[in-house]
Write an enzyme that holds these catalytic residues in place. Structure first.
Site, PDB file in Angstrom:
ATOM      1  N   ARG A 101       0.878  -1.184   0.000  1.00  0.00           N
ATOM      2  CA  ARG A 101       0.000   0.000   0.000  1.00  0.00           C
ATOM      3  C   ARG A 101       0.906   1.222   0.000  1.00  0.00           C
ATOM      4  O   ARG A 101       1.714   1.414   0.904  1.00  0.00           O
ATOM      5  CB  ARG A 101      -0.902   0.010   1.238  1.00  0.00           C
ATOM      6  CG  ARG A 101      -1.558   1.354   1.470  1.00  0.00           C
ATOM      7  CD  ARG A 101      -2.609   1.325   2.538  1.00  0.00           C
ATOM      8  NE  ARG A 101      -3.797   0.620   2.090  1.00  0.00           N
ATOM      9  CZ  ARG A 101      -4.986   0.716   2.681  1.00  0.00           C
ATOM     10  NH1 ARG A 101      -5.143   1.462   3.743  1.00  0.00           N
ATOM     11  NH2 ARG A 101      -6.018   0.052   2.218  1.00  0.00           N
ATOM     12  N   HIS A 128      -7.678   0.808  -5.932  1.00  0.00           N
ATOM     13  CA  HIS A 128      -7.823  -0.029  -4.721  1.00  0.00           C
ATOM     14  C   HIS A 128      -8.514  -1.342  -5.160  1.00  0.00           C
ATOM     15  O   HIS A 128      -9.667  -1.605  -4.809  1.00  0.00           O
ATOM     16  CB  HIS A 128      -8.648   0.726  -3.672  1.00  0.00           C
ATOM     17  CG  HIS A 128      -8.566   0.143  -2.293  1.00  0.00           C
ATOM     18  ND1 HIS A 128      -7.784  -0.954  -1.990  1.00  0.00           N
ATOM     19  CD2 HIS A 128      -9.185   0.505  -1.134  1.00  0.00           C
ATOM     20  CE1 HIS A 128      -7.928  -1.224  -0.697  1.00  0.00           C
ATOM     21  NE2 HIS A 128      -8.766  -0.372  -0.168  1.00  0.00           N
ATOM     22  N   GLN A 131     -10.171  -4.014  -2.680  1.00  0.00           N
ATOM     23  CA  GLN A 131     -11.453  -3.583  -2.121  1.00  0.00           C
ATOM     24  C   GLN A 131     -12.585  -3.827  -3.121  1.00  0.00           C
ATOM     25  O   GLN A 131     -13.626  -4.388  -2.766  1.00  0.00           O
ATOM     26  CB  GLN A 131     -11.373  -2.091  -1.763  1.00  0.00           C
ATOM     27  CG  GLN A 131     -12.669  -1.549  -1.201  1.00  0.00           C
ATOM     28  CD  GLN A 131     -12.978  -2.080   0.187  1.00  0.00           C
ATOM     29  OE1 GLN A 131     -12.157  -1.980   1.090  1.00  0.00           O
ATOM     30  NE2 GLN A 131     -14.163  -2.644   0.382  1.00  0.00           N
ATOM     31  N   ASP A 218     -17.272   7.275  -0.850  1.00  0.00           N
ATOM     32  CA  ASP A 218     -15.996   7.165  -0.137  1.00  0.00           C
ATOM     33  C   ASP A 218     -15.656   8.569   0.370  1.00  0.00           C
ATOM     34  O   ASP A 218     -16.300   9.556  -0.022  1.00  0.00           O
ATOM     35  CB  ASP A 218     -14.910   6.631  -1.102  1.00  0.00           C
ATOM     36  CG  ASP A 218     -13.592   6.317  -0.408  1.00  0.00           C
ATOM     37  OD1 ASP A 218     -13.565   6.221   0.834  1.00  0.00           O
ATOM     38  OD2 ASP A 218     -12.566   6.173  -1.117  1.00  0.00           O
ATOM     39  N   CYS A 258     -16.239   1.692   1.511  1.00  0.00           N
ATOM     40  CA  CYS A 258     -15.077   0.847   1.816  1.00  0.00           C
ATOM     41  C   CYS A 258     -14.548   1.055   3.220  1.00  0.00           C
ATOM     42  O   CYS A 258     -13.832   0.197   3.745  1.00  0.00           O
ATOM     43  CB  CYS A 258     -13.979   1.074   0.782  1.00  0.00           C
ATOM     44  SG  CYS A 258     -13.250   2.722   0.849  1.00  0.00           S
ATOM     45  N   ARG A 286     -13.587  -8.627   2.729  1.00  0.00           N
ATOM     46  CA  ARG A 286     -12.180  -8.444   2.348  1.00  0.00           C
ATOM     47  C   ARG A 286     -11.378  -9.698   2.703  1.00  0.00           C
ATOM     48  O   ARG A 286     -10.543 -10.161   1.936  1.00  0.00           O
ATOM     49  CB  ARG A 286     -11.575  -7.231   3.090  1.00  0.00           C
ATOM     50  CG  ARG A 286     -12.136  -5.879   2.694  1.00  0.00           C
ATOM     51  CD  ARG A 286     -11.699  -5.448   1.318  1.00  0.00           C
ATOM     52  NE  ARG A 286     -10.255  -5.395   1.158  1.00  0.00           N
ATOM     53  CZ  ARG A 286      -9.480  -4.374   1.542  1.00  0.00           C
ATOM     54  NH1 ARG A 286     -10.016  -3.311   2.100  1.00  0.00           N
ATOM     55  NH2 ARG A 286      -8.170  -4.393   1.325  1.00  0.00           N
TER      56      ARG A 286
HETATM   57  N1  NVA Z   1      -9.991   6.595  -0.968  1.00  0.00           N
HETATM   58  C1  NVA Z   1      -9.539   6.218   0.355  1.00  0.00           C
HETATM   59  C2  NVA Z   1      -9.752   4.747   0.563  1.00  0.00           C
HETATM   60  C3  NVA Z   1      -9.324   4.243   1.923  1.00  0.00           C
HETATM   61  C4  NVA Z   1      -9.485   2.763   2.060  1.00  0.00           C
HETATM   62  C5  NVA Z   1      -8.079   6.579   0.504  1.00  0.00           C
HETATM   63  O1  NVA Z   1      -7.310   6.365  -0.449  1.00  0.00           O
HETATM   64  O2  NVA Z   1      -7.701   7.090   1.556  1.00  0.00           O
HETATM   65  N1   CP Z   2     -11.076  -0.129   3.084  1.00  0.00           N
HETATM   66  C1   CP Z   2      -9.789  -0.198   3.446  1.00  0.00           C
HETATM   67  O1   CP Z   2      -8.905  -0.483   2.639  1.00  0.00           O
HETATM   68  O2   CP Z   2      -9.567   0.070   4.756  1.00  0.00           O
HETATM   69  P1   CP Z   2      -8.147   0.297   5.441  1.00  0.00           P
HETATM   70  O3   CP Z   2      -7.627   1.619   4.963  1.00  0.00           O
HETATM   71  O4   CP Z   2      -8.455   0.287   6.916  1.00  0.00           O
HETATM   72  O5   CP Z   2      -7.227  -0.825   5.044  1.00  0.00           O
END
Ligand code: NVA
Ligand code: CP
Length: 303
Positions: A101, A128, A131, A218, A258, A286
């Site tokens: 990530r 993502h 997800q 989101d 998510c 997940r």
């Molecule tokens: N769009 C959000 C998703 C978090 C799981 C981010 O990238 O922070």
């Molecule tokens: N939805 C998701 O990826 O959550 P986290 O940021 O907690 O991993």
């Protein structure tokens, strides 16, 4: 057999997605007792925060008989400037797969190019995919399938929106997005999806949600955009998924997010906590879907 990566939804065919989701359903039902990751290690590199991704991958690897190694981007030499291509080659000598990530999607592509083991995208600024792969499982579980379903996206054209576009392009369901001007998804991803599926952009959330079977949103400021929070709150005014907006959707519609969620911003508490919300089933899934993915890419369910 060459290694397989999962950097974006189109890395899988529609048939492979169905196969993975079938396996996830088996796993969720408790009918899968194999340990295809026995003796294997997944390196889990996190340059951004995580609750669901970190815990579901670590627990999932454990259930499959393997070991999940949490590596904070801050602690790795990567955080002090060691090149990605060197990190890729070193981790390939010790471990059997990498979940990462991070910020730039190109960093994950570079990691995958230089690693000799499977690389899984656990979220980038662009995508993502884990997800949304799991979300299509949730849609099938809750609504019986995605064929002929209308999916609405309300809010930021971010990594989640881009991944929903990718999912529509592979699976062929209808996707309607309502995003404020200047916050649309990536044009190239949108155009590619448009060639394969009925995807459309709307300025008005009510138009996008009308008759939808799935309503998705989101956060307005994703990780890395903390400095833009105030400007985004202004730009996204009118894009909150509230009860009035949900009334426009199909009466059997489900609400997905998510997580983490900001109640009172992209979603009203009444919707988040309401009867159409499936957000915690979505979070649970997940685990099941990633176990299926790990078994396919790193275990003996490959092919
Ligand atoms: N769009 C959000 C998703 C978090 C799981 C981010 O990238 O922070
Ligand atoms: N939805 C998701 O990826 O959550 P986290 O940021 O907690 O991993």
């Amino acid at each position: 057999m060459p290694k397989r990566d999962f950097l974006q939804i189109p890395d899988l065919t529609a048939a492979e997605i169905v196969q993975l989701i079938d396996l996830a359903a088996e796993i969720k039902a408790g009918r899968y007792q194999k340990r295809p990751l026995a003796g294997k290690t997944l390196a889990m590199v996190f340059a951004k925060s995580s609750t669901r991704t970190r815990v579901s991958f670590e627990v999932g690897v454990h259930h499959l008989g393997g070991h999940g190694l949490f590596l904070s981007g801050r602690d790795l030499q990567l955080g002090r400037g060691e090149p990605i291509k060197d990190t890729a080659r070193v981790l390939s000598r010790y471990t059997d797969g990498i979940m990462i990530r991070t910020f730039a999607h190109s960093d994950v592509e570079e990691l995958a190019r230089h690693a000799t083991i499977p690389v899984i995208n656990g979220l980038t600024d662009r995508l993502h995919p884990c997800q949304v792969l799991s979300d299509v499982f949730t849609v099938r579980e809750m609504l019986g399938g995605w064929e002929g379903k209308k999916v609405a996206w309300v809010g930021d054209g971010n990594n989640m929106a881009n991944s929903w576009l990718n999912a529509a392009s592979v699976l062929g369901f209808e996707l309607r997005l309502a995003c404020p001007e200047g916050y649309e998804p990536e044009r190239e991803i949108f155009e590619r999806a448009k060639r394969c599926a009925d995807v459309s952009m709307h300025e008005d959330p009510e138009e996008a949600v009308q008759g939808a079977n799935v309503v998705n949103t989101d956060v307005w400021a994703s990780m890395g955009q903390e400095g833009e929070e105030d400007a985004r709150r202004l730009a996204f005014k009118g894009y909150t998924v509230d009860a009035a907006l949900m009334k426009r959707a199909d009466p059997g519609a489900i609400f997905l997010h998510c997580l983490p969620a900001h109640r009172g911003e992209e979603v009203a508490d009444e919707v988040f906590e309401g009867p159409q919300s499936r957000v915690f089933d979505q979070a649970e899934n997940r685990l099941h879907v990633q176990k299926a993915l790990l078994a396919k890419l790193m275990g003996r369910e490959e092919g």
